[in-house]
Design an enzyme around this catalytic site. Structure first.
Site, PDB file in Angstrom:
ATOM      1  N   SER A 116       0.835  -1.189   0.000  1.00  0.00           N
ATOM      2  CA  SER A 116       0.000   0.000   0.000  1.00  0.00           C
ATOM      3  C   SER A 116       0.880   1.253   0.000  1.00  0.00           C
ATOM      4  O   SER A 116       1.690   1.446  -0.896  1.00  0.00           O
ATOM      5  CB  SER A 116      -0.956  -0.059   1.195  1.00  0.00           C
ATOM      6  OG  SER A 116      -1.963   0.914   1.095  1.00  0.00           O
ATOM      7  N   ASP A 170      -9.847  -4.204  -4.797  1.00  0.00           N
ATOM      8  CA  ASP A 170      -9.220  -3.335  -3.792  1.00  0.00           C
ATOM      9  C   ASP A 170     -10.006  -2.024  -3.668  1.00  0.00           C
ATOM     10  O   ASP A 170     -10.054  -1.242  -4.620  1.00  0.00           O
ATOM     11  CB  ASP A 170      -7.775  -3.041  -4.204  1.00  0.00           C
ATOM     12  CG  ASP A 170      -6.968  -2.381  -3.101  1.00  0.00           C
ATOM     13  OD1 ASP A 170      -7.559  -1.656  -2.280  1.00  0.00           O
ATOM     14  OD2 ASP A 170      -5.738  -2.583  -3.071  1.00  0.00           O
ATOM     15  N   HIS A 201      -7.958  -5.282  -0.319  1.00  0.00           N
ATOM     16  CA  HIS A 201      -6.689  -4.627   0.013  1.00  0.00           C
ATOM     17  C   HIS A 201      -5.967  -5.494   1.029  1.00  0.00           C
ATOM     18  O   HIS A 201      -6.043  -5.263   2.247  1.00  0.00           O
ATOM     19  CB  HIS A 201      -6.987  -3.235   0.571  1.00  0.00           C
ATOM     20  CG  HIS A 201      -5.789  -2.331   0.621  1.00  0.00           C
ATOM     21  ND1 HIS A 201      -5.080  -1.965  -0.503  1.00  0.00           N
ATOM     22  CD2 HIS A 201      -5.183  -1.704   1.668  1.00  0.00           C
ATOM     23  CE1 HIS A 201      -4.090  -1.158  -0.162  1.00  0.00           C
ATOM     24  NE2 HIS A 201      -4.129  -0.995   1.153  1.00  0.00           N
TER      25      HIS A 201
END
Length: 222
Positions: A116, A170, A201
């Site tokens: 991320s 996501d 995610h």
């Protein structure tokens, strides 16, 4: 002084390092438990370095202080980018790379990884680093400061292998944002090993298996 870290060495006197950057609001402990699942017994000695990002207020989270590599100022993560924070964290990653070199691991045996926001930083720092790195491992991320990367990227890492994994569902870093970042880098000649997974995610077992295979290839090609 480099950031504080959580570290795991797979055997004494490791000859490789993987610097793995966590996502927004997490810390260096986030991915440390994945090491036993990931490591192959045939690998050389590897030092996994999981740094803690600095604590800073994050605009979209009501300015709550948390560990973050840079501020997120808009509801869409690529909007109103915190260039100052990103560049400060690039310097922090450079210091982590320098410490691994001081400990005897050359840049050519250092892999930058991240999930991320950490993946965004691994890309940003890795592509600008002045020595050739062994690889970049990008999980559920995107390329920030995309408008300056062509001018600022270092020639040493034009051909550095990039693993990129992304979830098709996501909700935090939309797949389309990851794909746009990948396409922008491919248009500049970067080689990307792209994988998408039916997940949100997160990291999946299939992705871990693909990462293991990719890392095995990096270690074998040193």
């Amino acid at each position: 002084m480099p950031l504080p870290t959580v570290e795991t060495e797979t055997r004494p006197s490791p000859t490789w390092s993987v610097i793995w950057l966590h996502g927004l609001g997490a810390d260096g402990n986030d991915f440390a438990p994945i090491v036993p699942e990931l490591v192959d017994a045939a690998w050389p000695g590897v030092r996994f370095v999981f740094p803690h990002a600095p604590v800073r207020p994050v605009t979209v989270n009501n300015n709550a202080p948390m560990r973050a590599w840079y501020d997120i100022k808009g509801l869409a993560i690529a909007d109103k980018q915190d260039a100052e924070g990103i560049r400060a964290s690039i310097a922090e990653v450079e210091a982590l790379i320098a410490r691994e070199e001081e400990r005897g691991v050359p840049a050519s045996r250092i892999i930058l990884a991240g999930f991320s926001q950490g993946g965004a930083m691994a890309l940003s720092a890795g592509l600008r680093h002045r020595e050739t790195l062994a690889g970049l491992m990008i999980l559920s991320a995107y390329l920030p400061l995309h408008d300056t990367i062509e001018a600022e990227r270092a020639g040493a890492n034009h051909a550095t292998p990039i693993f990129w994994g992304h979830g098709t569902a996501d909700p935090i870093v939309p797949l389309v944002l990851g794909e746009q970042s990948r396409q922008a880098l491919e248009s500049l000649g970067h080689r990307i090993d792209w994988h998408s997974y039916p997940m949100a995610h997160q990291v999946s077992l299939d992705e871990i298996a693909d990462v293991r295979a990719w890392l095995t290839e990096r270690f074998a090609n040193a």
